[in-house]
Motif scaffolding. Sequence first.
Motif, PDB file in Angstrom:
ATOM      1  N   PRO A  48       0.437  -0.712   0.054  1.00 19.68           N
ATOM      2  CA  PRO A  48       0.091   0.130   0.391  1.00 19.68           C
ATOM      3  C   PRO A  48       0.369   1.477   0.344  1.00 19.68           C
ATOM      4  O   PRO A  48       0.437   2.206   0.884  1.00 19.68           O
ATOM      5  CB  PRO A  48      -0.741  -0.502   1.349  1.00 19.68           C
ATOM      6  CG  PRO A  48      -0.075  -1.199   1.670  1.00 19.68           C
ATOM      7  CD  PRO A  48       0.659  -1.846   1.106  1.00 19.68           C
ATOM      8  N   THR A  49       1.587   1.663  -0.757  1.00 20.14           N
ATOM      9  CA  THR A  49       2.735   2.586  -2.133  1.00 20.14           C
ATOM     10  C   THR A  49       1.647   3.658  -2.450  1.00 20.14           C
ATOM     11  O   THR A  49       0.207   2.991  -2.562  1.00 20.14           O
ATOM     12  CB  THR A  49       4.033   2.276  -2.069  1.00 20.14           C
ATOM     13  OG1 THR A  49       2.519   1.974  -3.511  1.00 20.14           O
ATOM     14  CG2 THR A  49       4.513   1.329  -1.661  1.00 20.14           C
ATOM     15  N   GLY A  50       2.107   4.316  -2.683  1.00 21.90           N
ATOM     16  CA  GLY A  50       1.231   5.310  -3.607  1.00 21.90           C
ATOM     17  C   GLY A  50       0.505   4.868  -4.758  1.00 21.90           C
ATOM     18  O   GLY A  50      -0.173   4.752  -5.193  1.00 21.90           O
ATOM     19  N   PHE A  63      -3.889  11.214  -6.880  1.00 19.08           N
ATOM     20  CA  PHE A  63      -5.008  11.404  -5.638  1.00 19.08           C
ATOM     21  C   PHE A  63      -4.012  11.000  -4.902  1.00 19.08           C
ATOM     22  O   PHE A  63      -3.761  10.857  -3.547  1.00 19.08           O
ATOM     23  CB  PHE A  63      -5.678  10.460  -5.229  1.00 19.08           C
ATOM     24  CG  PHE A  63      -6.656  10.011  -4.000  1.00 19.08           C
ATOM     25  CD1 PHE A  63      -6.944  11.563  -3.481  1.00 19.08           C
ATOM     26  CD2 PHE A  63      -6.544   9.098  -3.227  1.00 19.08           C
ATOM     27  CE1 PHE A  63      -7.954  11.827  -1.946  1.00 19.08           C
ATOM     28  CE2 PHE A  63      -7.026   9.389  -2.100  1.00 19.08           C
ATOM     29  CZ  PHE A  63      -7.897  10.306  -1.371  1.00 19.08           C
ATOM     30  N   PRO A  64      -3.609   9.328  -4.954  1.00 20.88           N
ATOM     31  CA  PRO A  64      -2.590   9.043  -3.339  1.00 20.88           C
ATOM     32  C   PRO A  64      -1.203   9.668  -2.991  1.00 20.88           C
ATOM     33  O   PRO A  64      -1.264   9.376  -2.302  1.00 20.88           O
ATOM     34  CB  PRO A  64      -2.566   7.004  -3.863  1.00 20.88           C
ATOM     35  CG  PRO A  64      -3.152   6.947  -5.084  1.00 20.88           C
ATOM     36  CD  PRO A  64      -3.677   8.547  -5.436  1.00 20.88           C
ATOM     37  N   TRP A  65      -0.798  10.110  -4.528  1.00 19.81           N
ATOM     38  CA  TRP A  65       0.861  10.744  -4.459  1.00 19.81           C
ATOM     39  C   TRP A  65       0.528  12.718  -3.711  1.00 19.81           C
ATOM     40  O   TRP A  65       1.723  12.428  -3.553  1.00 19.81           O
ATOM     41  CB  TRP A  65       0.878  10.964  -5.386  1.00 19.81           C
ATOM     42  CG  TRP A  65       1.612   9.447  -5.799  1.00 19.81           C
ATOM     43  CD1 TRP A  65       1.720   8.519  -6.872  1.00 19.81           C
ATOM     44  CD2 TRP A  65       2.650   8.828  -5.265  1.00 19.81           C
ATOM     45  NE1 TRP A  65       2.184   7.703  -6.900  1.00 19.81           N
ATOM     46  CE2 TRP A  65       3.260   7.735  -5.749  1.00 19.81           C
ATOM     47  CE3 TRP A  65       4.358   9.919  -4.241  1.00 19.81           C
ATOM     48  CZ2 TRP A  65       3.925   7.458  -5.369  1.00 19.81           C
ATOM     49  CZ3 TRP A  65       5.143   8.359  -4.083  1.00 19.81           C
ATOM     50  CH2 TRP A  65       5.489   7.565  -4.588  1.00 19.81           C
ATOM     51  N   GLU A  75       2.191   1.522   6.992  1.00 23.09           N
ATOM     52  CA  GLU A  75       2.449   2.684   5.955  1.00 23.09           C
ATOM     53  C   GLU A  75       2.035   3.907   5.390  1.00 23.09           C
ATOM     54  O   GLU A  75       1.006   4.428   5.969  1.00 23.09           O
ATOM     55  CB  GLU A  75       2.065   2.156   4.546  1.00 23.09           C
ATOM     56  CG  GLU A  75       2.960   0.571   4.226  1.00 23.09           C
ATOM     57  CD  GLU A  75       4.623   1.060   3.418  1.00 23.09           C
ATOM     58  OE1 GLU A  75       4.700   2.046   3.087  1.00 23.09           O
ATOM     59  OE2 GLU A  75       5.283   0.615   3.926  1.00 23.09           O
ATOM     60  N   LYS A  76       2.956   4.741   5.264  1.00 21.67           N
ATOM     61  CA  LYS A  76       2.837   6.417   5.273  1.00 21.67           C
ATOM     62  C   LYS A  76       2.777   6.924   5.004  1.00 21.67           C
ATOM     63  O   LYS A  76       1.406   8.020   4.947  1.00 21.67           O
ATOM     64  CB  LYS A  76       3.813   7.349   5.252  1.00 21.67           C
ATOM     65  CG  LYS A  76       4.995   6.835   6.699  1.00 21.67           C
ATOM     66  CD  LYS A  76       6.369   7.632   7.036  1.00 21.67           C
ATOM     67  CE  LYS A  76       7.292   7.504   7.754  1.00 21.67           C
ATOM     68  NZ  LYS A  76       8.560   8.218   8.140  1.00 21.67           N
ATOM     69  N   SER A  77       1.875   5.878   3.347  1.00 20.71           N
ATOM     70  CA  SER A  77       0.664   6.609   2.151  1.00 20.71           C
ATOM     71  C   SER A  77      -0.351   6.220   2.974  1.00 20.71           C
ATOM     72  O   SER A  77      -1.251   7.289   2.261  1.00 20.71           O
ATOM     73  CB  SER A  77       1.286   5.414   0.920  1.00 20.71           C
ATOM     74  OG  SER A  77       2.248   6.465   0.556  1.00 20.71           O
TER      75      SER A  77
END
Length: 218
Positions: free
Chosen positions: A8-10, A167-169, A212-214
């Motif tokens: 679950p990263t960007g 969006f996720p970034w 996870e920080k994202s």
Amino acid sequence: MIDLYYWPTGNGLKIGILLEELELDYRIVPTNIRTGEQKHADFQRISANGRIPAIVDHAPSTFSEPLSLFESGAILNYLADKAGRFLPPASSVERQRVQEWLFWQVGHVTPYLSQLQVFKEKAPEPIPFALDLLHAEATRLYGVLERRLGEVTYMAGEYSIADMAIFPWIQPLRQGQDLAVYPNINAWRERIKARPAVQRAYAKGREVAANEKSLALQ
């Protein structure tokens, strides 16, 4: 059934969002990039570049054999085309708008914002030149996004894979940005955060790797 090889990263989250929006039958195959699972030979047979995300579609529409794909932009295009949603028809101007903003994300947003995060969070000691350069580029990219969202509700007019990719970034606290300066970005993020499919995608990400920080939607 679609297998999503994922962390679950960007980049991972954008595929999770689309799969949830499309309500396709899929399963997550966690690929822990923090422990080097992306370097394993069995994963690299699916993702030649050794990076997540990757998919295996066991029932592709136009092929008799399962189809594996890597690179998030290619995966977004494939899944949206397969379902006929979130990507306008090939002959339309709107499709080209989706593509230009999708490739903007792939070519500019991810490379620069991810490097900024690495230098801020993982460098043994601060490197001012790199931090100044990357922060300036992050600010520039936020400015591009803010101007675009002052013209349209979503990146290509209608909600599309371009929005899901970007969006996720947009993680302002990690990237040294204050959303008070970017009211159009802030409003766009709130619209997307409110979507049930986006909420489900982030919830599934937390089941895989809660820290996870994202996953922090500041």
